[in-house]
Design a protein around this motif. Structure first.
Motif, short mmCIF file in Angstrom:
data_model
loop_
_atom_site.label_atom_id
_atom_site.label_comp_id
_atom_site.label_asym_id
_atom_site.label_seq_id
_atom_site.Cartn_x
_atom_site.Cartn_y
_atom_site.Cartn_z
N TRP A 1 0.80 -1.28 0.07
CA TRP A 1 -0.20 0.00 -0.03
C TRP A 1 1.06 1.07 0.14
CZ3 TRP A 1 -1.35 -3.88 3.27
CH2 TRP A 1 -2.35 -4.75 2.87
N HIS A 2 1.33 1.58 -1.25
CA HIS A 2 2.01 2.94 -1.28
C HIS A 2 0.91 3.86 -2.12
CE1 HIS A 2 5.98 1.59 0.02
NE2 HIS A 2 5.76 0.52 -0.64
N GLY B 1 -4.80 3.65 -3.25
CA GLY B 1 -3.77 2.63 -2.52
C GLY B 1 -2.77 2.80 -1.43
N TYR B 2 -3.51 3.47 -0.69
CA TYR B 2 -2.54 3.87 0.41
C TYR B 2 -3.30 3.41 1.85
CZ TYR B 2 -5.55 7.97 0.62
OH TYR B 2 -6.82 8.95 0.50
N LEU B 3 -2.67 3.07 2.93
CA LEU B 3 -3.38 2.36 4.10
C LEU B 3 -3.54 3.47 5.13
CD1 LEU B 3 -4.09 -0.07 5.38
CD2 LEU B 3 -1.96 -0.66 6.20
N ASN C 1 -10.82 -3.13 -1.08
CA ASN C 1 -9.69 -4.05 -0.39
C ASN C 1 -9.09 -3.55 0.91
OD1 ASN C 1 -8.25 -1.87 -1.38
ND2 ASN C 1 -6.62 -2.75 -2.50
N SER D 1 -8.08 -0.48 1.57
CA SER D 1 -7.18 0.58 1.29
C SER D 1 -7.97 1.87 1.18
CB SER D 1 -6.05 0.56 0.30
OG SER D 1 -6.97 0.58 -1.05
N GLN E 1 -8.64 6.00 -0.97
CA GLN E 1 -8.28 6.93 -2.10
C GLN E 1 -8.73 8.13 -1.85
OE1 GLN E 1 -10.10 5.10 -5.58
NE2 GLN E 1 -12.07 6.07 -5.27
#
Length: 546
Positions: free
Chosen positions: A334-335, A360-362, A399, A401, A403
């Motif tokens: 997760w970047h 795609g980040y956490l 998923n 994560s 956005q």
């Protein structure tokens, strides 16, 4: 008492020891210098005796005289051992008027004494790894003559059946030459190249040695074979976000044997051990696979220094091994990534909006900076009151994560500005910020073409559909034609959709084409003010385009 000066050498009889070695003692002589020479005569009727190398040891007695023992080298390999022979020793000393000679004659029993019984050491066993060639060694020494027979045997661990190993397949038996030693005996190293399998675990390899000096063969065994297979890493540590927000870390090791394996999880600065669950399954080839998982609180990954480590150890390994992961590792799933950024479309006194999609980040600890670039200068858009920057709203994805779609709005004062906007994203999982630019501001945007889609309509028609995306301004012309020379225009439909608040447009054009037209040429053409030349796509019978 006889004076030292008058002492004559007393020459004893030749004595023989096993292995064809002869010695002769000479006592109470003076002075010290003495010579003993040896010869062998075979057959006894021969008139050409052969000299034998020898050594002599002297020792002084209390009365000043000397004793000496002369020993000749072994006759192994020097004579025909199954035929009679004579050994002669000749003594010379200055107190002797004549040489003194002693003689020894062989008999049938003496001839057999040349044999030397082999000494067989234990088999040298390296670590055995499944499907990796290794070599077993069995050292055999002090035998004579060089008439050695070595057989390798495999004793099955299940049935106990003993099978001879032959050269070929997963076995190799190298030819190895015996080495002659100083005592005239031989040394030999028996070799077996061997590629073990898991099925060999618990079996035994036996080295069987036969020699003329032995009534029964000598055997040495490896004992129970311990075949190992080193665990292989299937993938790096895998991370999954639970609905609760916790992180599930999983790790798999494949193809190891035996089953016993230790897997340990730890995390944090001090690598504190954490509980985990392991499931071990057997593979078709007899090896094993372990799947291990550990649950970690998700908020801990907001610290860029936080790391999770998995460590494993197995009998096949010299040292334990480990893998670890942190939010800044390339393998961390997760970047943040900037998926797209809208272009700047300039219209005087009309608001322009630039939108950037980041996904795609956490951790929601994300920072977005908008930069204005004019010519060679770059400034932070927060320093210019003409810009309005939206608040970041995080959206959780399927998923688990996140956005967001931050935006920047402004009203252009002219359409000739040398303007570019950059979206810069910083996040704990990024070692360096990531950026994406709009490119130079423009008054028109060229359409992006998708492949033509084909749908069969009835038995003799095809519906052709062309999509042109994200163009500006709205006006666009799309024409469908058929024929090679004078092209015939076909009727078609066109639908234009504006893309949210980006000001760009999408167009979908459809044309129903008879199948027979594809025997010549079907072409779709589009024109737009952003294009220097019209865009075209030729359609053929196969449905492929050029």
């Amino acid at each position: 008492m006889q004076s030292v000066g008058k002492s004559l050498p007393k020459v004893r009889a030749i004595t023989r020891s096993s292995g064809g070695i002869f010695s002769l003692d000479v006592d109470h002589f003076f002075p010290e210098d003495i010579t003993v020479s040896w010869k062998v005569i075979q057959p006894p009727s021969s008139t050409q005796p052969r000299p034998i190398d020898s050594t002599i040891l002297r020792q002084q007695n209390q009365d000043g005289t000397f004793n000496a023992t002369s020993t000749c080298e072994s006759l192994r390999g020097e004579i025909q051992e199954d035929e009679p022979y004579i050994v002669q020793a000749v003594v010379e000393h200055n107190k002797l008027k004549h040489q003194k000679q002693r003689e020894w004659r062989s008999n049938e029993k003496d001839n057999k004494d040349f044999l030397a019984r082999p000494e067989v050491e234990m088999i040298q066993i390296p670590k055995l790894f499944a499907n990796q060639q290794t070599q077993l060694q069995c050292r055999i020494s002090h035998f004579y003559p060089d008439e050695l027979t070595v057989n390798w045997m495999m004793k099955d661990h299940g049935s106990g059946q003993l099978n001879q190993i032959n050269d070929g397949g997963r076995y190799g038996i190298p030819n190895n030459t015996s080495q002659l030693q100083p005592d005239k005996t031989f040394t030999h190293t028996a070799l077996l190249d061997f590629t073990p399998s898991i099925a060999d675990h618990g079996s035994e390899v036996i080295c069987r040695v036969n020699h003329p000096s032995l009534k029964e063969p000598i055997e040495r065994t490896t004992g129970t074979l311990q075949v190992l297979a080193k665990p292989k890493v299937q993938k790096h540590i895998q991370l999954f976000i639970h609905d609760s927000g916790d992180m599930v870390a999983t790790f798999s090791l494949l193809g190891f044997y035996p089953e016993d394996i230790t897997v340990t999880w730890s995390n944090g600065p001090s690598l504190e051990k954490k509980p985990s669950e392991e499931a071990i399954s057997e593979n078709q080839d007899g090896t094993f696979t372990v799947n291990s998982q550990c649950t970690v609180p998700g908020n801990l990954f907001e610290n860029p220094q936080f790391r999770v480590r998995v460590t494993w150890n197995h009998p096949s390994m010299e040292n334990e091994e480990y893998r670890e992961i942190s939010v800044q590792d390339p393998d961390f799933p997760w970047h943040p990534r900037i998926e797209e950024i809208t272009p700047i479309i300039l219209q005087v006194q009309q608001q322009s909006t630039v939108k950037c999609k980041v996904s795609g980040y956490l951790s929601r600890d994300i920072k977005v900076t908008w930069l204005e670039k004019k010519g060679g200068s770059i400034i932070d858009c927060t320093q210019n009151t003409d810009y309005t920057i939206s608040e970041i709203k995080h959206e959780r994805m399927a998923n688990n994560s996140y956005q967001c779609s931050p935006s920047l709005s402004f009203i252009p004062k002219s359409v000739t500005e040398d303007l570019e906007v950059i979206c810069r994203v910083e996040h704990p999982s990024l070692e360096n910020p990531i950026e994406r630019s709009t490119g130079l501001a423009r008054t028109s945007v060229a359409p992006q073409e998708n492949n033509v889609k084909f749908t069969i309509s009835g038995s003799d028609h095809v519906v052709c559909s062309l999509s042109l995306m994200k163009f500006y301004p709205q006006t666009i012309f799309i024409k469908w034609t058929q024929g090679e020379g004078k092209k015939e225009t076909m009727s078609s439909t066109k639908k234009i959709i504006q893309t949210n608040d980006e000001k760009t447009f999408d167009a979908i054009s459809e044309c129903v084409v008879p199948l027979q037209y594809f025997k010549s040429l079907v072409r779709v053409t589009w024109t737009h003010e952003s294009l220097k030349e019209p865009g075209t796509r030729d359609l053929h019978m196969t449905g492929n385009t050029t």
